[in-house]
Design a protein around this motif. Sequence first.
Motif, PDB file in Angstrom:
ATOM      1  N   SER A   1      19.169  41.307  72.860  1.00 31.89           N
ATOM      2  CA  SER A   1      17.865  41.732  73.373  1.00 31.89           C
ATOM      3  C   SER A   1      17.343  42.913  73.202  1.00 31.89           C
ATOM      4  N   ASP A   2      18.199  43.909  72.627  1.00 31.18           N
ATOM      5  CA  ASP A   2      17.678  45.239  72.452  1.00 31.18           C
ATOM      6  C   ASP A   2      16.623  45.358  71.181  1.00 31.18           C
ATOM      7  N   TYR A   3      16.577  44.306  70.387  1.00 30.41           N
ATOM      8  CA  TYR A   3      15.403  44.121  69.254  1.00 30.41           C
ATOM      9  C   TYR A   3      14.400  43.832  69.852  1.00 30.41           C
ATOM     10  N   ARG A   4      14.190  43.248  71.278  1.00 33.48           N
ATOM     11  CA  ARG A   4      12.937  42.839  71.831  1.00 33.48           C
ATOM     12  C   ARG A   4      11.709  44.119  71.482  1.00 33.48           C
ATOM     13  N   ASN A   5      12.138  45.250  71.806  1.00 34.30           N
ATOM     14  CA  ASN A   5      10.893  46.261  71.684  1.00 34.30           C
ATOM     15  C   ASN A   5      11.146  47.179  70.558  1.00 34.30           C
ATOM     16  N   GLN A   6      11.759  46.522  69.461  1.00 37.13           N
ATOM     17  CA  GLN A   6      11.715  47.294  67.988  1.00 37.13           C
ATOM     18  C   GLN A   6      10.337  46.610  67.299  1.00 37.13           C
ATOM     19  N   TYR A   7      10.064  47.450  66.229  1.00 39.38           N
ATOM     20  CA  TYR A   7       8.945  46.987  65.374  1.00 39.38           C
ATOM     21  C   TYR A   7       9.295  46.274  64.093  1.00 39.38           C
ATOM     22  N   PRO A   8       9.040  45.201  63.756  1.00 35.22           N
ATOM     23  CA  PRO A   8       9.549  44.578  62.403  1.00 35.22           C
ATOM     24  C   PRO A   8       9.818  45.533  61.388  1.00 35.22           C
ATOM     25  N   ARG A   9       8.906  46.684  61.157  1.00 34.84           N
ATOM     26  CA  ARG A   9       9.649  47.635  60.198  1.00 34.84           C
ATOM     27  C   ARG A   9      10.932  48.167  60.170  1.00 34.84           C
ATOM     28  N   GLU A  10      11.470  48.344  61.301  1.00 29.85           N
ATOM     29  CA  GLU A  10      12.755  48.786  61.599  1.00 29.85           C
ATOM     30  C   GLU A  10      13.789  47.811  61.336  1.00 29.85           C
ATOM     31  N   LEU A  11      13.469  46.696  60.781  1.00 27.78           N
ATOM     32  CA  LEU A  11      14.373  45.492  60.745  1.00 27.78           C
ATOM     33  C   LEU A  11      15.080  45.165  59.378  1.00 27.78           C
ATOM     34  N   SER A  12      16.137  44.974  59.221  1.00 25.17           N
ATOM     35  CA  SER A  12      16.351  44.209  57.775  1.00 25.17           C
ATOM     36  C   SER A  12      15.822  43.025  57.544  1.00 25.17           C
ATOM     37  N   GLY A  13      16.003  42.402  56.144  1.00 15.42           N
ATOM     38  CA  GLY A  13      15.356  41.342  55.689  1.00 15.42           C
ATOM     39  C   GLY A  13      15.555  40.155  56.378  1.00 15.42           C
ATOM     40  N   GLY A  14      16.857  40.047  56.745  1.00 14.19           N
ATOM     41  CA  GLY A  14      17.681  38.611  57.379  1.00 14.19           C
ATOM     42  C   GLY A  14      17.105  38.775  58.874  1.00 14.19           C
ATOM     43  N   GLN A  15      17.020  39.868  59.569  1.00 14.14           N
ATOM     44  CA  GLN A  15      16.604  39.916  60.981  1.00 14.14           C
ATOM     45  C   GLN A  15      15.034  39.475  60.922  1.00 14.14           C
ATOM     46  N   ARG A  16      14.348  39.969  59.812  1.00 14.79           N
ATOM     47  CA  ARG A  16      12.811  39.585  59.906  1.00 14.79           C
ATOM     48  C   ARG A  16      12.690  38.045  59.819  1.00 14.79           C
ATOM     49  N   GLN A  17      13.561  37.736  58.918  1.00 18.74           N
ATOM     50  CA  GLN A  17      13.293  36.166  58.708  1.00 18.74           C
ATOM     51  C   GLN A  17      13.717  35.533  59.983  1.00 18.74           C
ATOM     52  N   ARG A  18      14.826  35.942  60.732  1.00 19.12           N
ATOM     53  CA  ARG A  18      15.184  35.134  62.018  1.00 19.12           C
ATOM     54  C   ARG A  18      13.953  35.419  62.978  1.00 19.12           C
ATOM     55  N   ILE A  19      13.335  36.547  62.908  1.00 15.72           N
ATOM     56  CA  ILE A  19      12.183  36.576  64.002  1.00 15.72           C
ATOM     57  C   ILE A  19      11.285  35.557  63.512  1.00 15.72           C
ATOM     58  N   GLY A  20      10.767  35.492  62.307  1.00 15.70           N
ATOM     59  CA  GLY A  20       9.899  34.614  61.698  1.00 15.70           C
ATOM     60  C   GLY A  20      10.259  33.112  62.129  1.00 15.70           C
ATOM     61  N   VAL A  21      11.497  32.825  62.249  1.00 18.42           N
ATOM     62  CA  VAL A  21      11.741  31.385  62.612  1.00 18.42           C
ATOM     63  C   VAL A  21      11.699  31.363  64.229  1.00 18.42           C
ATOM     64  N   ALA A  22      12.212  32.448  64.855  1.00 14.92           N
ATOM     65  CA  ALA A  22      11.863  32.267  66.423  1.00 14.92           C
ATOM     66  C   ALA A  22      10.518  32.298  66.893  1.00 14.92           C
ATOM     67  N   ARG A  23       9.512  33.131  66.073  1.00 15.40           N
ATOM     68  CA  ARG A  23       8.112  32.981  66.350  1.00 15.40           C
ATOM     69  C   ARG A  23       7.494  31.635  66.294  1.00 15.40           C
ATOM     70  N   ALA A  24       8.192  30.632  65.241  1.00 12.64           N
ATOM     71  CA  ALA A  24       7.772  29.211  64.782  1.00 12.64           C
ATOM     72  C   ALA A  24       8.161  28.672  65.976  1.00 12.64           C
ATOM     73  N   LEU A  25       9.415  28.688  66.477  1.00 16.99           N
ATOM     74  CA  LEU A  25      10.032  27.946  67.319  1.00 16.99           C
ATOM     75  C   LEU A  25       9.444  28.270  69.048  1.00 16.99           C
ATOM     76  N   ALA A  26       8.680  29.298  69.074  1.00 20.80           N
ATOM     77  CA  ALA A  26       8.369  29.960  70.400  1.00 20.80           C
ATOM     78  C   ALA A  26       7.814  28.641  71.454  1.00 20.80           C
ATOM     79  N   ALA A  27       6.667  28.089  70.857  1.00 16.71           N
ATOM     80  CA  ALA A  27       6.212  27.164  71.968  1.00 16.71           C
ATOM     81  C   ALA A  27       6.836  25.728  71.883  1.00 16.71           C
TER      82      ALA A  27
END
Lengths: 231, 327, 224
Positions: free
Chosen positions: B126-152
């Motif tokens: 949950s530390d990632y919650r307040n980070q910005y995308p630019r601070e993440l690795s490629g794999g983490q970014r893709q996971r956030i992309g998937v999480a965003r799609a699943l959100a609702a």
Amino acid sequence: MEPLFISPYIEFVTENFDQLVARLVEHILITAETVLIAVPIAVGLGVLITYNDRAATAVLWAAGIAMTIPSLAAFGLLVPFLGIGSDPVVFTLVLYSQLPVIRNTYVGLTGVEEAMKEAGRGLGMTRRQRLRRIQIPMALPIILAGVRNAVVIVVGVAAVGAYIGAGGLGEFIFNGIRQGDSVMIVVATVVVSLLALAADYGIATVEQLLRIHNGEEVEQRVSTQLIERAV
Amino acid sequence: MIEFEDVTKVYPDGTKAIEDISFTVEEGTTTVLVGPSGCGKTTSMKLVNRLEEPTEGTVYVNGTDNQELDKIDLRRTIGYVIQEIGLFDHMTVGENIATVPELVGWDQSRIDDRVDELLELMDLSSDYRNQYPRELSGGQRQRIGVARALAADPDILLMDEPFGALDPITRENLQDEFLQIQERINTTILFVTHSIDEALKMGDRIAIFDVGEIVQYDTPAEILSNPKNEFVENFIGENQAFKQLSITRVREVMDEPQDHESASAEVAPAADGGEYYSISPDNSLQLGLTRLLSIEHTTLPVVEDGEVIGYLTEDHVRSYFDSAGEQ
Amino acid sequence: MAGVVSTTLSGIRYLLNHLPEFWELLAEHMVLVIVSEMLAVSIAIPLGVIAARHEKLKSPILSVGNVAQTIPPLAVIALMFPILGLGFLPSFVALFIYALLPVMVNTITGLESVEEGTIDAAKGMGMTQNERLTKIRFPLALPVIFAGIRTSTVINVGTAYLAFFIGGGGLGAWVISGINLFNMPQVFAGAISGAVLAISLDLILAAVENRLGSTGPASAQVAA
Ligand SMILES: Nc1ncnc2c1ncn2[C@@H]1O[C@H](COP(=O)(O)OP(=O)(O)OP(=O)(O)O)[C@@H](O)[C@H]1O
Ligand SMILES: [Mg+2]
């Protein structure tokens, strides 16, 4: 040696302190009035021209032409219509401010990465929501950079406005030239330059804070660090 | 459920991206679109949530012609992972994930819970919650992309190369993770990749695209054992590891249990299913994989002279497959 | 509106009636602008190139340059008076200094903005530092450098009007005496010819830039 060198300037400042402050305030007021009128117009135009490429070219071209009119000439030409004083000066300065602010608004809004806009569409944002949630926040620091540009120009050109009776620090400069008073010239130019620098620095700090808020990595200025630490 | 019925898409500049395509993604299943670059995979996907409109034909979403649905509502009910990830750089990870729930007006505490839940699901602290995308690795970014799609909690998910541009190990992990997630969320998924390996692994059904058309639409097992034509064969055959599977015997890879008792116990239910549900040690690994993919169980008994002498699992095949791929 | 048209017409009439004087003022103005600009460019670019190579020089030059660019043009002109007195020379020096810094700053930022990958590729092909500069960095930086030259030229034309205050001559003579005497046709004649001069010089520079084969768009001068 050194005190002797500085003393005439110090003497001038102490003797004319009230006058200096009064002119400085006039200068700031002219600048503020210009910014308050110019920025909403320019940002509005910048937003509008994102809808039409041809309008964008035309508006940016016109704003560029406006900047080629020599300030002194613009003042002179407006006097018959707007009279002596600050009105023709503010009018001209509003014109001069258009190019940097319109251009940066336009570039800021249209320069947002295609992938982000596409993601916004794909997640079901309306055009309005994309503008408000993605494009404007991303563009804000860039727009502010344009405003900073404009303010520096305005502070500088406003000094010339004293020639047609707008007041401000330019009055000391013109009096100094007329009377051959070097001390007066130096003090006035230093104060005007400091004002421009202060405005530049202040707006740049806000711009940095916005960038940080947007998650960008920036090389922080001292002022930004202080504010960041305080918050 | 998603249905394409004779869909053709011609872009305004005259590019014919897809022509006369028909296929159905049944509810709760995953269909993978696979094919070479520029064959129209992304275009097909965008026709579902109306980022593009068909030139001809109809796309049905849960039985309704999607032209009759409101674009904005439609997109909010369909999760979309775009090919370029497209995270909003100026928003934190948490804000990115919360995009759709916020658009549809969930209350704040529900959004917060959902973000926590998704971060956990994606194996991100949950530390990632307040980070910005630019601070993440490629794999983490893709996971956030998937999480965003699943959100609702969408009941349809469009995933355009969600694990592209990743190193093989991270990619493998994300695929595994997602297969597990998929079991829990039971969503109808349209998944794009240009890797046949990924298609075989992720899909209930696979649509193999050639330029603008579907060449074969089948289950992974069917595609492996009965490639429809040379294009499909080449597409599968491009992969050396698959060739390797066809010349390797089950015996070389299977596990031999210490004592026959426990082996029989473990595979007994499947062994009753007749010949189809077991395999001979002299069959090829390719056949083994085909059978594994076509049964419910992840374990296949190896039978010789009517006796179970070992068993083959998907893991065996996969680890063999990976080592063959590396050679 | 009628006022604008009649002012325009009377301005043109004034210009035609005072052609010999006009040519003289225009010549003075152009000498001030073009010579100071050319001198500034021919010094600023080499200085920028040297500065871009030396980390230690670069950042002080950049920050001095950025600060100097915020100093108002009138201030630079006025400051010449106590130092060099009245006349052509102080005006010329002021315009030169004012043009120097933007070109130098843009040269440095232009050279800096060339992508590392491109430079590495050039290194990989075995180019020497000089070859990299002349074949890679400089051509790629050209649009940014030209943007600096064009902006500073347009500003220079406007600033040259102020030179009249310290006896530098040029079109400022008509504008300033026109304002003093409330002679609007004279103001207009002086003003419009300067605007035309600024636009023409900008177009000529754009054409030169095209000839040199740089691909930057005309509006490359996005302020950062
Ligand atoms: N907006 C568009 N306008 C015109 N042509 C387009 C557009 N989008 C895609 N195309 C063209 O349509 C064809 C199919 O493109 P699409 O993006 O669907 O391919 P893809 O299968 O997703 O490829 P990739 O694997 O490279 O992502 C290509 O020829 C592409 O150039
Ligand atoms: Mg694609």
